[in-house]
Scaffold this motif. Sequence first.
Motif, PDB file in Angstrom:
ATOM      1  N   VAL A  97      -5.019   0.815   5.259  1.00  0.00           N
ATOM      2  CA  VAL A  97      -4.619  -0.142   6.290  1.00  0.00           C
ATOM      3  C   VAL A  97      -3.127  -0.410   6.140  1.00  0.00           C
ATOM      4  N   CYS A  98      -2.397  -0.322   7.252  1.00  0.00           N
ATOM      5  CA  CYS A  98      -0.975  -0.687   7.199  1.00  0.00           C
ATOM      6  C   CYS A  98      -0.714  -1.874   8.117  1.00  0.00           C
ATOM      7  N   GLY A 138      -0.514  -6.242  -3.001  1.00  0.00           N
ATOM      8  CA  GLY A 138      -1.608  -6.656  -2.145  1.00  0.00           C
ATOM      9  C   GLY A 138      -1.371  -7.922  -1.351  1.00  0.00           C
ATOM     10  N   THR A 149       0.920 -10.217   1.400  1.00  0.00           N
ATOM     11  CA  THR A 149       1.869 -10.131   2.508  1.00  0.00           C
ATOM     12  C   THR A 149       2.884 -11.261   2.337  1.00  0.00           C
ATOM     13  N   GLU A 153      -4.825  -7.870   0.882  1.00  0.00           N
ATOM     14  CA  GLU A 153      -5.661  -6.747   0.468  1.00  0.00           C
ATOM     15  C   GLU A 153      -7.050  -7.225   0.061  1.00  0.00           C
ATOM     16  N   PHE A 158      -9.067  -8.315   3.164  1.00  0.00           N
ATOM     17  CA  PHE A 158      -9.661  -7.195   3.901  1.00  0.00           C
ATOM     18  C   PHE A 158     -10.805  -6.564   3.117  1.00  0.00           C
ATOM     19  N   PHE A 194      -3.600  -0.557   0.924  1.00  0.00           N
ATOM     20  CA  PHE A 194      -2.901  -1.478   1.823  1.00  0.00           C
ATOM     21  C   PHE A 194      -1.403  -1.315   1.665  1.00  0.00           C
ATOM     22  N   ALA A 207      -1.245   5.698   6.368  1.00  0.00           N
ATOM     23  CA  ALA A 207      -2.182   4.788   5.716  1.00  0.00           C
ATOM     24  C   ALA A 207      -3.363   5.561   5.143  1.00  0.00           C
TER      25      ALA A 207
END
Length: 251
Positions: free
Chosen positions: A70-71, A79, A81, A97, A100, A110, A245
Amino acid sequence: MAKSVHRAVGVDIGGTGMKAGIVDLEKGALLSDRVRIPTPEGAKPKDVLATVRELLDLLGPDADSLPLGVCFPTIVKNGRTLSAANVSKKWLNFEAEKFFEDGLGRDIHFVNDADAAGLAELRYGAAKDRPGLTILTTLGTGIGSAFLFEGALVPNTELGHLQWDGHSIERYAAATARERDGLSWEQWAHRLQKFYDHVEFLFSPDLILVGGGVSKNPEKFMPLLKTRAEMIPAVHRNNAGIIGAASLALA
């Protein structure tokens, strides 16, 4: 390349659209149709997660057993943001991360979205076997960037947030600025030129790649730009995030 891993799923979460596909990891190409759903308004974590589930459902049961990458359009470290320029502020310093993985019930890889696109070009595209510094720029909702030096990714560069007139330059020169301000391709190229002039002044790249949604129309603006370094469209264009990804399954 890990011989046991030949296919993986890539999910590319953008500021305006979310895309996914099943990728052939030997060729760096989509095996499935690309599926797309608009990014939910506000791009809050729970809504983005629900949309990722929808995308995986659209790919069918085959996607359930494959590695998943996943990007995402933020700085990603360990992990988490660490920024939120074009998504909800709820992503700031957020354990994305784990969020998700818990929400999907599976392990994921990620990464930042422009870094994923950079990996696609490094492993399968225009940056493969290129010496020196390649800078990939993705022109879309914002401006993403990936630094590729001597075969390696230097993660989490944020050239779209270089300052211009007190704001991030992506507000002035991203593809969405052309639409928002009703600019002709020539007028937009004039803004882009200022961006690329600044990038070249700071980093002196050997190659500049242009990706993102607008890269499907390179003839409309790229001939209007002048750079010291060679400038060419990214090979994987708007599929680069998905492919990159997915390719994290090889790491």
